[in-house]
Design a protein around this motif. Sequence first.
Motif, PDB file in Angstrom:
ATOM      1  N   ARG A 156       2.829 100.928  50.336  1.00 21.01           N
ATOM      2  CA  ARG A 156       2.976 102.036  51.312  1.00 21.01           C
ATOM      3  C   ARG A 156       4.273 100.996  52.455  1.00 21.01           C
ATOM      4  N   LEU A 157       3.304  99.718  52.669  1.00 23.75           N
ATOM      5  CA  LEU A 157       4.123  98.382  53.743  1.00 23.75           C
ATOM      6  C   LEU A 157       5.306  98.087  52.400  1.00 23.75           C
ATOM      7  N   TYR A 158       5.707  97.568  51.259  1.00 23.92           N
ATOM      8  CA  TYR A 158       6.236  96.668  50.710  1.00 23.92           C
ATOM      9  C   TYR A 158       7.940  97.631  50.672  1.00 23.92           C
ATOM     10  N   LEU A 159       7.034  99.250  50.317  1.00 22.47           N
ATOM     11  CA  LEU A 159       8.198  99.972  50.018  1.00 22.47           C
ATOM     12  C   LEU A 159       9.149  99.998  51.775  1.00 22.47           C
ATOM     13  N   ARG A 160       8.351 100.200  52.994  1.00 25.08           N
ATOM     14  CA  ARG A 160       9.159 100.172  53.779  1.00 25.08           C
ATOM     15  C   ARG A 160      10.173  99.073  53.979  1.00 25.08           C
ATOM     16  N   TYR A 161       9.724  97.904  53.356  1.00 29.93           N
ATOM     17  CA  TYR A 161       9.898  96.739  53.618  1.00 29.93           C
ATOM     18  C   TYR A 161      11.549  96.716  53.296  1.00 29.93           C
ATOM     19  N   ILE A 162      11.580  97.196  52.216  1.00 30.54           N
ATOM     20  CA  ILE A 162      13.028  97.525  51.720  1.00 30.54           C
ATOM     21  C   ILE A 162      13.039  98.802  51.730  1.00 30.54           C
ATOM     22  N   GLU A 163      13.056  99.858  52.721  1.00 33.77           N
ATOM     23  CA  GLU A 163      14.046 100.582  53.586  1.00 33.77           C
ATOM     24  C   GLU A 163      14.942  99.659  54.587  1.00 33.77           C
ATOM     25  N   GLU A 164      14.212  99.009  55.270  1.00 29.86           N
ATOM     26  CA  GLU A 164      14.741  98.665  56.504  1.00 29.86           C
ATOM     27  C   GLU A 164      15.209  97.439  56.480  1.00 29.86           C
ATOM     28  N   ARG A 165      14.832  96.680  55.272  1.00 25.58           N
ATOM     29  CA  ARG A 165      15.501  94.880  55.287  1.00 25.58           C
ATOM     30  C   ARG A 165      16.807  94.885  55.637  1.00 25.58           C
ATOM     31  N   SER A 166      16.815  93.807  56.870  1.00 27.71           N
ATOM     32  CA  SER A 166      17.977  92.928  57.239  1.00 27.71           C
ATOM     33  C   SER A 166      17.669  91.792  57.430  1.00 27.71           C
ATOM     34  N   VAL A 167      19.834  91.760  57.716  1.00 29.46           N
ATOM     35  CA  VAL A 167      18.727  89.317  58.855  1.00 29.46           C
ATOM     36  C   VAL A 167      17.794  90.100  59.588  1.00 29.46           C
ATOM     37  N   ARG A 168      18.210  90.179  60.658  1.00 28.95           N
ATOM     38  CA  ARG A 168      17.407  91.179  61.757  1.00 28.95           C
ATOM     39  C   ARG A 168      16.255  90.902  61.134  1.00 28.95           C
ATOM     40  N   THR A 169      15.438  91.552  60.827  1.00 34.69           N
ATOM     41  CA  THR A 169      14.041  92.134  60.129  1.00 34.69           C
ATOM     42  C   THR A 169      13.157  91.049  59.614  1.00 34.69           C
ATOM     43  N   ASP A 170      14.998  90.595  58.607  1.00 35.78           N
ATOM     44  CA  ASP A 170      13.944  89.520  58.090  1.00 35.78           C
ATOM     45  C   ASP A 170      13.701  88.196  59.187  1.00 35.78           C
ATOM     46  N   LEU A 171      14.245  87.593  60.229  1.00 40.84           N
ATOM     47  CA  LEU A 171      14.064  86.826  60.479  1.00 40.84           C
ATOM     48  C   LEU A 171      13.263  87.018  61.898  1.00 40.84           C
ATOM     49  N   LEU A 172      12.579  88.819  62.227  1.00 45.16           N
ATOM     50  CA  LEU A 172      11.730  88.977  63.077  1.00 45.16           C
ATOM     51  C   LEU A 172      10.534  88.631  62.276  1.00 45.16           C
ATOM     52  N   LEU A 173      10.761  89.138  61.190  1.00 45.24           N
ATOM     53  CA  LEU A 173       9.476  88.517  60.331  1.00 45.24           C
ATOM     54  C   LEU A 173       8.735  87.243  60.283  1.00 45.24           C
ATOM     55  N   ILE A 174       9.905  86.742  59.683  1.00 52.00           N
ATOM     56  CA  ILE A 174       9.711  85.000  59.356  1.00 52.00           C
ATOM     57  C   ILE A 174       9.190  84.649  60.739  1.00 52.00           C
ATOM     58  N   GLY A 175       9.721  85.132  62.540  1.00 52.76           N
ATOM     59  CA  GLY A 175       9.391  84.586  63.186  1.00 52.76           C
ATOM     60  C   GLY A 175       7.807  84.784  63.536  1.00 52.76           C
ATOM     61  N   ARG A 176       7.039  86.346  63.336  1.00 53.81           N
ATOM     62  CA  ARG A 176       5.823  86.949  63.817  1.00 53.81           C
ATOM     63  C   ARG A 176       4.519  85.776  62.938  1.00 53.81           C
ATOM     64  N   THR A 177       5.165  85.972  61.465  1.00 53.86           N
ATOM     65  CA  THR A 177       4.612  84.847  60.473  1.00 53.86           C
ATOM     66  C   THR A 177       4.512  83.462  61.340  1.00 53.86           C
ATOM     67  N   LEU A 178       5.330  82.707  61.903  1.00 49.22           N
ATOM     68  CA  LEU A 178       4.767  81.850  62.172  1.00 49.22           C
ATOM     69  C   LEU A 178       4.627  81.765  63.395  1.00 49.22           C
ATOM     70  N   GLY A 179       4.506  82.611  64.578  1.00 49.14           N
ATOM     71  CA  GLY A 179       3.480  82.421  65.676  1.00 49.14           C
ATOM     72  C   GLY A 179       2.056  82.679  64.920  1.00 49.14           C
ATOM     73  N   ARG A 180       1.783  83.509  64.412  1.00 45.90           N
ATOM     74  CA  ARG A 180       0.285  83.706  63.350  1.00 45.90           C
ATOM     75  C   ARG A 180       0.192  82.461  62.786  1.00 45.90           C
ATOM     76  N   ILE A 181       0.556  81.992  62.068  1.00 43.05           N
ATOM     77  CA  ILE A 181       0.047  80.652  61.539  1.00 43.05           C
ATOM     78  C   ILE A 181      -0.065  79.799  63.261  1.00 43.05           C
ATOM     79  N   ALA A 182       0.722  79.757  63.849  1.00 45.77           N
ATOM     80  CA  ALA A 182       0.147  78.705  65.075  1.00 45.77           C
ATOM     81  C   ALA A 182      -1.256  78.874  66.100  1.00 45.77           C
ATOM     82  N   ARG A 183      -0.911  79.575  65.826  1.00 46.56           N
ATOM     83  CA  ARG A 183      -2.755  80.684  66.450  1.00 46.56           C
ATOM     84  C   ARG A 183      -4.056  79.634  66.102  1.00 46.56           C
TER      85      ARG A 183
END
Length: 223
Positions: free
Chosen positions: A196-223
């Motif tokens: 369900r989340l994979y399909l959500r990404y496919i529908e919402e994907r954009s440069v902005r979405t990609d950059l936000l997800l990269i930022g959130r992932t880096l933030g989680r790794i840094a915790r």
Amino acid sequence: MNANVVQDRLQVDRARSMTPGRWYTAIKRLIDVVGSGVGLIVLSPFLAAIALTIRLDSPGPVIFRQERLGRYGVPFVMYKFRSMRTVGGSSRQGPLVTARGDQRVTQVGRFLRRHKLDELPQLANVLRGQMSLVGPRPEVDRYARAYPTEYGRILSVPPGITDFATLEFHREEDILAHAIDTEKAYVEQVLPAKIRLYLRYIEERSVRTDLLLIGRTLGRIAR
């Protein structure tokens, strides 16, 4: 495995891919190349230290290789830092999914998995064009075949290192810890939620979405 067979079995339908446009594809690839290239260079001392630690912790190869399904169902070899003990020359004996407390996981492997550091070698997959920094996680064939219709859509885009599902299920091993049959629990409970989340990404994907997800992932790794 023959790529045509995989594509037919999973009913890959390229026409169903809601492509945002060529500009998005070009910018996404540019972000992938720059991000993975810079990441591999900057992190090279850290990657070498992880490799050495794995070598000292347990016998076996540093890199774990496994065939996953890429875009349009074309198989590719995905890289990870090895986090399991080797048995008979293989570091993957038993279920293809792991739960917290799995005795196959090494001491160093637990740390790597907890912080998702075992995924760092996939930057090489991204640089080679087999994966993207952001996209649905690449799945093994036997699990994808359980949901052929959904994966026909999911496989219309490049797989990635992170996405909504990666962030939501960052403690997947804890979720599976109390399951009697980890593979059954993964296929029947965890994977549908991921889909369900994979399909959500496919529908919402954009440069902005990609950059936000990269930022959130880096933030989680840094915790």
